[in-house]
Design a protein around this motif. Structure first.
Motif, PDB file in Angstrom:
ATOM      1  N   SER A   1      16.219  -9.325 -55.353  1.00  0.00           N
ATOM      2  CA  SER A   1      16.793  -8.936 -56.647  1.00  0.00           C
ATOM      3  C   SER A   1      18.036  -8.069 -56.498  1.00  0.00           C
ATOM      4  O   SER A   1      18.828  -7.955 -57.434  1.00  0.00           O
ATOM      5  CB  SER A   1      15.746  -8.183 -57.483  1.00  0.00           C
ATOM      6  OG  SER A   1      15.414  -6.940 -56.891  1.00  0.00           O
ATOM      7  N   THR A   2      18.236  -7.477 -55.316  1.00  0.00           N
ATOM      8  CA  THR A   2      19.377  -6.568 -55.149  1.00  0.00           C
ATOM      9  C   THR A   2      20.405  -7.040 -54.132  1.00  0.00           C
ATOM     10  O   THR A   2      21.523  -6.516 -54.094  1.00  0.00           O
ATOM     11  CB  THR A   2      18.889  -5.176 -54.706  1.00  0.00           C
ATOM     12  OG1 THR A   2      18.189  -5.289 -53.453  1.00  0.00           O
ATOM     13  CG2 THR A   2      17.967  -4.559 -55.759  1.00  0.00           C
TER      14      THR A   2
ATOM     15  N   SER B   1      20.833 -10.655 -53.276  1.00  0.00           N
ATOM     16  CA  SER B   1      21.106 -12.094 -53.395  1.00  0.00           C
ATOM     17  C   SER B   1      21.990 -12.311 -54.613  1.00  0.00           C
ATOM     18  O   SER B   1      21.604 -11.957 -55.725  1.00  0.00           O
ATOM     19  CB  SER B   1      19.804 -12.888 -53.538  1.00  0.00           C
ATOM     20  OG  SER B   1      19.066 -12.859 -52.341  1.00  0.00           O
ATOM     21  N   TRP B   2      23.155 -12.887 -54.371  1.00  0.00           N
ATOM     22  CA  TRP B   2      24.128 -13.042 -55.443  1.00  0.00           C
ATOM     23  C   TRP B   2      24.656 -14.480 -55.516  1.00  0.00           C
ATOM     24  O   TRP B   2      24.380 -15.304 -54.648  1.00  0.00           O
ATOM     25  CB  TRP B   2      25.311 -12.092 -55.208  1.00  0.00           C
ATOM     26  CG  TRP B   2      24.945 -10.645 -55.172  1.00  0.00           C
ATOM     27  CD1 TRP B   2      24.443  -9.890 -56.202  1.00  0.00           C
ATOM     28  CD2 TRP B   2      25.052  -9.750 -54.051  1.00  0.00           C
ATOM     29  NE1 TRP B   2      24.243  -8.583 -55.787  1.00  0.00           N
ATOM     30  CE2 TRP B   2      24.598  -8.474 -54.486  1.00  0.00           C
ATOM     31  CE3 TRP B   2      25.487  -9.883 -52.730  1.00  0.00           C
ATOM     32  CZ2 TRP B   2      24.584  -7.356 -53.647  1.00  0.00           C
ATOM     33  CZ3 TRP B   2      25.460  -8.782 -51.887  1.00  0.00           C
ATOM     34  CH2 TRP B   2      25.009  -7.545 -52.346  1.00  0.00           C
ATOM     35  N   SER B   3      25.427 -14.727 -56.548  1.00  0.00           N
ATOM     36  CA  SER B   3      26.188 -15.968 -56.683  1.00  0.00           C
ATOM     37  C   SER B   3      27.653 -15.658 -56.403  1.00  0.00           C
ATOM     38  O   SER B   3      28.117 -14.528 -56.605  1.00  0.00           O
ATOM     39  CB  SER B   3      26.043 -16.524 -58.100  1.00  0.00           C
ATOM     40  OG  SER B   3      27.036 -17.510 -58.346  1.00  0.00           O
TER      41      SER B   3
ATOM     42  N   ASN C   1      29.981 -16.465 -58.139  1.00  0.00           N
ATOM     43  CA  ASN C   1      30.612 -16.127 -59.414  1.00  0.00           C
ATOM     44  C   ASN C   1      30.433 -14.666 -59.804  1.00  0.00           C
ATOM     45  O   ASN C   1      31.081 -14.189 -60.733  1.00  0.00           O
ATOM     46  CB  ASN C   1      30.042 -17.010 -60.529  1.00  0.00           C
ATOM     47  CG  ASN C   1      30.348 -18.477 -60.313  1.00  0.00           C
ATOM     48  OD1 ASN C   1      31.405 -18.820 -59.777  1.00  0.00           O
ATOM     49  ND2 ASN C   1      29.427 -19.355 -60.701  1.00  0.00           N
ATOM     50  N   ASP C   2      29.551 -13.954 -59.106  1.00  0.00           N
ATOM     51  CA  ASP C   2      29.296 -12.560 -59.462  1.00  0.00           C
ATOM     52  C   ASP C   2      30.480 -11.652 -59.139  1.00  0.00           C
ATOM     53  O   ASP C   2      30.597 -10.559 -59.703  1.00  0.00           O
ATOM     54  CB  ASP C   2      28.055 -12.032 -58.738  1.00  0.00           C
ATOM     55  CG  ASP C   2      26.770 -12.657 -59.255  1.00  0.00           C
ATOM     56  OD1 ASP C   2      26.778 -13.142 -60.401  1.00  0.00           O
ATOM     57  OD2 ASP C   2      25.766 -12.657 -58.509  1.00  0.00           O
ATOM     58  N   ARG C   3      31.322 -12.092 -58.223  1.00  0.00           N
ATOM     59  CA  ARG C   3      32.493 -11.302 -57.842  1.00  0.00           C
ATOM     60  C   ARG C   3      33.742 -12.161 -58.007  1.00  0.00           C
ATOM     61  O   ARG C   3      34.085 -12.933 -57.107  1.00  0.00           O
ATOM     62  CB  ARG C   3      32.374 -10.810 -56.400  1.00  0.00           C
ATOM     63  CG  ARG C   3      31.328  -9.725 -56.210  1.00  0.00           C
ATOM     64  CD  ARG C   3      31.166  -9.377 -54.725  1.00  0.00           C
ATOM     65  NE  ARG C   3      30.222  -8.288 -54.540  1.00  0.00           N
ATOM     66  CZ  ARG C   3      28.902  -8.426 -54.552  1.00  0.00           C
ATOM     67  NH1 ARG C   3      28.378  -9.643 -54.742  1.00  0.00           N
ATOM     68  NH2 ARG C   3      28.098  -7.391 -54.372  1.00  0.00           N
TER      69      ARG C   3
ATOM     70  N   GLN D   1      38.637  -9.232 -58.375  1.00  0.00           N
ATOM     71  CA  GLN D   1      37.856  -8.048 -58.024  1.00  0.00           C
ATOM     72  C   GLN D   1      37.783  -7.887 -56.505  1.00  0.00           C
ATOM     73  O   GLN D   1      37.900  -6.775 -55.979  1.00  0.00           O
ATOM     74  CB  GLN D   1      36.444  -8.166 -58.602  1.00  0.00           C
ATOM     75  CG  GLN D   1      35.528  -6.993 -58.273  1.00  0.00           C
ATOM     76  CD  GLN D   1      34.106  -7.219 -58.793  1.00  0.00           C
ATOM     77  OE1 GLN D   1      33.864  -8.063 -59.654  1.00  0.00           O
ATOM     78  NE2 GLN D   1      33.165  -6.473 -58.256  1.00  0.00           N
TER      79      GLN D   1
ATOM     80  N   ASP E   1      35.195 -21.161 -51.903  1.00  0.00           N
ATOM     81  CA  ASP E   1      34.109 -20.245 -52.279  1.00  0.00           C
ATOM     82  C   ASP E   1      33.222 -19.920 -51.084  1.00  0.00           C
ATOM     83  O   ASP E   1      32.582 -18.870 -51.047  1.00  0.00           O
ATOM     84  CB  ASP E   1      33.233 -20.857 -53.381  1.00  0.00           C
ATOM     85  CG  ASP E   1      33.903 -20.853 -54.743  1.00  0.00           C
ATOM     86  OD1 ASP E   1      34.949 -20.174 -54.875  1.00  0.00           O
ATOM     87  OD2 ASP E   1      33.400 -21.508 -55.658  1.00  0.00           O
TER      88      ASP E   1
ATOM     89  N   PRO F   1      31.088  -9.447 -50.922  1.00  0.00           N
ATOM     90  CA  PRO F   1      30.214  -8.274 -50.854  1.00  0.00           C
ATOM     91  C   PRO F   1      30.621  -7.281 -49.772  1.00  0.00           C
ATOM     92  O   PRO F   1      30.437  -6.066 -49.932  1.00  0.00           O
ATOM     93  CB  PRO F   1      28.841  -8.889 -50.557  1.00  0.00           C
ATOM     94  CG  PRO F   1      28.922 -10.274 -51.091  1.00  0.00           C
ATOM     95  CD  PRO F   1      30.325 -10.704 -50.824  1.00  0.00           C
TER      96      PRO F   1
ATOM     97  N   VAL G   1      24.706 -15.081 -50.474  1.00  0.00           N
ATOM     98  CA  VAL G   1      25.459 -15.474 -51.661  1.00  0.00           C
ATOM     99  C   VAL G   1      25.365 -16.986 -51.838  1.00  0.00           C
ATOM    100  O   VAL G   1      25.579 -17.753 -50.891  1.00  0.00           O
ATOM    101  CB  VAL G   1      26.943 -15.050 -51.551  1.00  0.00           C
ATOM    102  CG1 VAL G   1      27.753 -15.628 -52.714  1.00  0.00           C
ATOM    103  CG2 VAL G   1      27.067 -13.530 -51.537  1.00  0.00           C
TER     104      VAL G   1
END
Length: 314
Positions: A10-11, A13-15, A17-19, A23, A136, A144, A237
């Protein structure tokens, strides 16, 4: 699933598109960190040029995210080097790096040597056999590291279709690596693609890690990074879909054996009497054995190599 792994998922693991790219670029400019992309390549003339071209166009010309793009050729007999250079990569031959130490075959050997011919604070590895490549794969896993100082290594996760069937790729992952990790290193059970060849890490971490010279490099690096930096320094990611050339069953068997050996070394249990694998092929007189040696050599942490120390001091 372990509570710690659920929290990590939950903290950490990202996509992709999150960044957003703006940014990531702002963080790069603010921190002054540099990014190197390395493509280990062996007979990949059909795909390496397109990957290099996409990275150069999207992440070097359009936006200044990648500072250097290096293809390390590990002895190709096709036009891999020429195609990569024509597309705009700096091509370095494996045997020309650290020549006092004779090179051995294997992907891990190439990744280890690449630390001597790159300078980025962040090093991003990308396999050279990918098709329909998206930038990507680079920006997603580098993001990250640029935006979060507590993250040291990021692996890409993705769907791996096989013969048009979704989620059927990654057979060695499912049959060998995932069971090993779940049984012996359950903290790493949350990684979707533990053996994936697309990952980025801080040089300060990579230079402290031993590198299995062959197929065990990804599992070995993940396990060693866990022990050295801790679970919360690792992340993943989602970058979509990975399309690449698939190996045949016997090649996968050799890969699995090398990965098992890498795990065994790290478990420090038992003694492997016979570091080889016998497989069978049907010949004129029936099934014939073919025996292959299993990668057992590892390179030491790069920070222990005199030439690397000299370069850092220069």
């Amino acid at each position: 699933m372990l509570e710690e792994v659920e929290r990590w998922l939950s903290t950490r693991s990202w996509s992709a598109n999150d960044r957003p790219l703006h940014q990531i670029l702002a963080a790069k400019q603010r921190t002054g960190q540099t990014v190197s992309v390395v493509l280990p390549a062996l007979n990949e003339e059909a795909t390496v040029g397109d990957i290099v071209a996409v990275i150069r166009h999207d992440l070097m010309r359009q936006v200044p995210l990648v500072d250097e793009l290096v293809v390390v050729d590990s002895g190709s007999t096709d036009r891999t080097s020429e195609v990569a250079a024509a597309a705009g990569a700096r091509v370095v031959h494996r045997d020309g790096i650290l020549p006092r130490l004779p090179a051995v075959p294997g992907k891990g050997e190439v990744l280890w040597r690449s630390l001597l011919v790159t300078r980025g604070d962040i090093v991003c590895f990308v396999d050279a056999d990918l098709r329909d490549f998206s930038s990507d794969f680079v920006s997603g896993i580098v993001g990250p590291l640029l935006t979060d100082p507590d993250v040291d290594l990021v692996k890409a996760m993705y769907d791996r279709p096989l013969s048009g069937a979704a989620g059927q790729g990654g057979r060695v992952t499912e049959l060998m690596a995932r069971p090993l990790l779940n049984m012996h290193w359950p903290q790493l059970a949350g990684f979707v693609q533990p053996l994936g060849g697309e990952y980025a890490a801080r040089r300060s971490l990579l230079e402290q890690l031993p590198f299995p010279v062959g197929y065990g490099v990804e599992l070995g690096m993940l396990v060693d990074a866990l022990h050295l930096a801790g679970l919360d320094a690792l992340a993943q990611v989602d970058v979509g879909v990975r399309k690449h050339r698939h190996q045949d069953g016997q090649a996968l068997g050799r890969m699995a054996a090398a990965i098992y050996r890498t795990a065994q070394l790290r478990l420090a249990r038992g003694h492997l009497i016979r570091p080889s694998l016998t497989q069978f092929e049907r010949g004129e007189d029936g099934f014939e054995p073919r025996t292959y040696s299993v990668d057992t050599e590892e390179r030491p942490p790069m920070v222990d190599i005199a030439e690397y120390q000299a370069r850092k001091a220069a």
